[in-house]
Design a protein around this motif. Structure first.
Motif, mmCIF file in Angstrom:
data_model
loop_
_atom_site.group_PDB
_atom_site.id
_atom_site.type_symbol
_atom_site.label_atom_id
_atom_site.label_comp_id
_atom_site.label_asym_id
_atom_site.label_seq_id
_atom_site.Cartn_x
_atom_site.Cartn_y
_atom_site.Cartn_z
ATOM 1 N N LEU A 181 28.379 39.664 41.784
ATOM 2 C CA LEU A 181 28.638 39.211 43.145
ATOM 3 C C LEU A 181 28.931 40.413 44.039
ATOM 4 O O LEU A 181 29.375 41.452 43.562
ATOM 5 N N SER A 182 28.750 40.257 45.336
ATOM 6 C CA SER A 182 29.095 41.335 46.265
ATOM 7 C C SER A 182 30.614 41.371 46.446
ATOM 8 O O SER A 182 31.302 40.370 46.231
ATOM 9 N N ARG A 183 31.122 42.520 46.852
ATOM 10 C CA ARG A 183 32.568 42.668 47.047
ATOM 11 C C ARG A 183 33.121 41.705 48.091
ATOM 12 O O ARG A 183 34.304 41.405 48.085
ATOM 13 N N THR A 184 32.284 41.226 48.972
ATOM 14 C CA THR A 184 32.746 40.306 50.008
ATOM 15 C C THR A 184 32.695 38.837 49.573
ATOM 16 O O THR A 184 33.175 37.975 50.290
ATOM 17 N N ASP A 185 32.124 38.577 48.412
ATOM 18 C CA ASP A 185 32.034 37.208 47.906
ATOM 19 C C ASP A 185 33.429 36.696 47.557
ATOM 20 O O ASP A 185 34.245 37.409 46.975
ATOM 21 N N PHE A 186 33.699 35.455 47.881
ATOM 22 C CA PHE A 186 34.994 34.827 47.621
ATOM 23 C C PHE A 186 35.373 34.896 46.137
ATOM 24 O O PHE A 186 36.543 35.011 45.789
ATOM 25 N N ASN A 187 34.394 34.813 45.249
ATOM 26 C CA ASN A 187 34.656 34.777 43.811
ATOM 27 C C ASN A 187 34.590 36.143 43.132
ATOM 28 O O ASN A 187 34.683 36.228 41.905
ATOM 29 N N TYR A 188 34.442 37.206 43.903
ATOM 30 C CA TYR A 188 34.354 38.558 43.332
ATOM 31 C C TYR A 188 35.597 38.899 42.508
ATOM 32 O O TYR A 188 35.500 39.399 41.388
ATOM 33 N N GLU A 189 36.775 38.623 43.057
ATOM 34 C CA GLU A 189 38.017 38.941 42.349
ATOM 35 C C GLU A 189 38.145 38.126 41.064
ATOM 36 O O GLU A 189 38.588 38.642 40.035
ATOM 37 N N THR A 190 37.747 36.880 41.097
ATOM 38 C CA THR A 190 37.785 36.039 39.900
ATOM 39 C C THR A 190 36.856 36.601 38.830
ATOM 40 O O THR A 190 37.220 36.660 37.646
ATOM 41 N N CYS B 84 35.991 39.709 38.512
ATOM 42 C CA CYS B 84 36.611 40.942 38.039
ATOM 43 C C CYS B 84 37.711 40.631 37.028
ATOM 44 O O CYS B 84 37.811 41.277 35.973
ATOM 45 N N LYS B 85 38.536 39.634 37.331
ATOM 46 C CA LYS B 85 39.601 39.231 36.401
ATOM 47 C C LYS B 85 39.011 38.799 35.060
ATOM 48 O O LYS B 85 39.548 39.139 33.998
ATOM 49 N N THR B 86 37.914 38.055 35.102
ATOM 50 C CA THR B 86 37.258 37.585 33.886
ATOM 51 C C THR B 86 36.729 38.756 33.066
ATOM 52 O O THR B 86 36.830 38.758 31.839
ATOM 53 N N ALA B 87 36.208 39.767 33.742
ATOM 54 C CA ALA B 87 35.679 40.934 33.047
ATOM 55 C C ALA B 87 36.788 41.787 32.434
ATOM 56 O O ALA B 87 36.634 42.331 31.343
ATOM 57 N N LEU B 88 37.910 41.899 33.130
ATOM 58 C CA LEU B 88 38.981 42.792 32.682
ATOM 59 C C LEU B 88 39.974 42.147 31.720
ATOM 60 O O LEU B 88 40.606 42.847 30.923
ATOM 61 N N ALA B 89 40.137 40.843 31.774
ATOM 62 C CA ALA B 89 41.153 40.167 30.959
ATOM 63 C C ALA B 89 41.054 40.489 29.470
ATOM 64 O O ALA B 89 42.072 40.824 28.850
ATOM 65 N N PRO B 90 39.875 40.432 28.855
ATOM 66 C CA PRO B 90 39.819 40.745 27.424
ATOM 67 C C PRO B 90 40.191 42.201 27.130
ATOM 68 O O PRO B 90 40.785 42.494 26.089
ATOM 69 N N LEU B 91 39.874 43.098 28.044
ATOM 70 C CA LEU B 91 40.217 44.507 27.853
ATOM 71 C C LEU B 91 41.724 44.722 27.950
ATOM 72 O O LEU B 91 42.314 45.453 27.147
ATOM 73 N N VAL B 92 42.350 44.068 28.914
ATOM 74 C CA VAL B 92 43.805 44.181 29.059
ATOM 75 C C VAL B 92 44.497 43.548 27.856
ATOM 76 O O VAL B 92 45.435 44.133 27.296
ATOM 77 N N ASP B 93 44.011 42.396 27.423
ATOM 78 C CA ASP B 93 44.583 41.752 26.238
ATOM 79 C C ASP B 93 44.463 42.667 25.021
ATOM 80 O O ASP B 93 45.423 42.822 24.256
ATOM 81 N N GLY B 94 43.304 43.285 24.852
ATOM 82 C CA GLY B 94 43.093 44.185 23.723
ATOM 83 C C GLY B 94 43.998 45.401 23.785
ATOM 84 O O GLY B 94 44.551 45.828 22.763
ATOM 85 N N LEU B 95 44.169 45.948 24.978
ATOM 86 C CA LEU B 95 45.038 47.107 25.138
ATOM 87 C C LEU B 95 46.488 46.742 24.841
ATOM 88 O O LEU B 95 47.188 47.456 24.119
ATOM 89 N N LEU B 96 46.938 45.610 25.373
ATOM 90 C CA LEU B 96 48.313 45.177 25.112
ATOM 91 C C LEU B 96 48.531 44.851 23.637
ATOM 92 O O LEU B 96 49.584 45.169 23.075
ATOM 93 N N ASP B 97 47.541 44.255 22.992
ATOM 94 C CA ASP B 97 47.642 43.998 21.553
ATOM 95 C C ASP B 97 47.765 45.322 20.789
ATOM 96 O O ASP B 97 48.570 45.440 19.865
#
Length: 71
Positions: A15-24, A26-39
């Motif tokens: 999605l483009s950075r101006t798309d309403f769902n861009y942040e969502t 991004c969260k979906t892409a990063l969540a597994p990485l953050v979970d893995g790092l915290l684990d």
């Protein structure tokens, strides 16, 4: 050790950075990485909550540093 290979690939945005769902997306892409790092940090003895706080702090600090570099 290559940390990116330890946690996997990051999905590119569809999605483009101006798309309403861009942040969502991004969260979906990063969540597994953050979970893995915290684990990973928890498995070697770091407190998970303090590590999460530290990640927030470091992220904000780096955003501030980027802002200073662009001046």
């Amino acid at each position: 050790m290559d940390m990116m290979n330890s946690f996997g690939k990051i999905a590119a945005p569809t999605l483009s950075r101006t798309d309403f769902n861009y942040e969502t997306e991004c969260k979906t892409a990063l969540a597994p990485l953050v979970d893995g790092l915290l684990d990973a940090v928890e498995s070697v003895g770091w407190d998970r909550r303090k590590a999460a706080y530290t990640l927030m702090f470091l992220s904000a600090q780096r955003l501030g540093a980027d802002k200073e570099e662009r001046k």
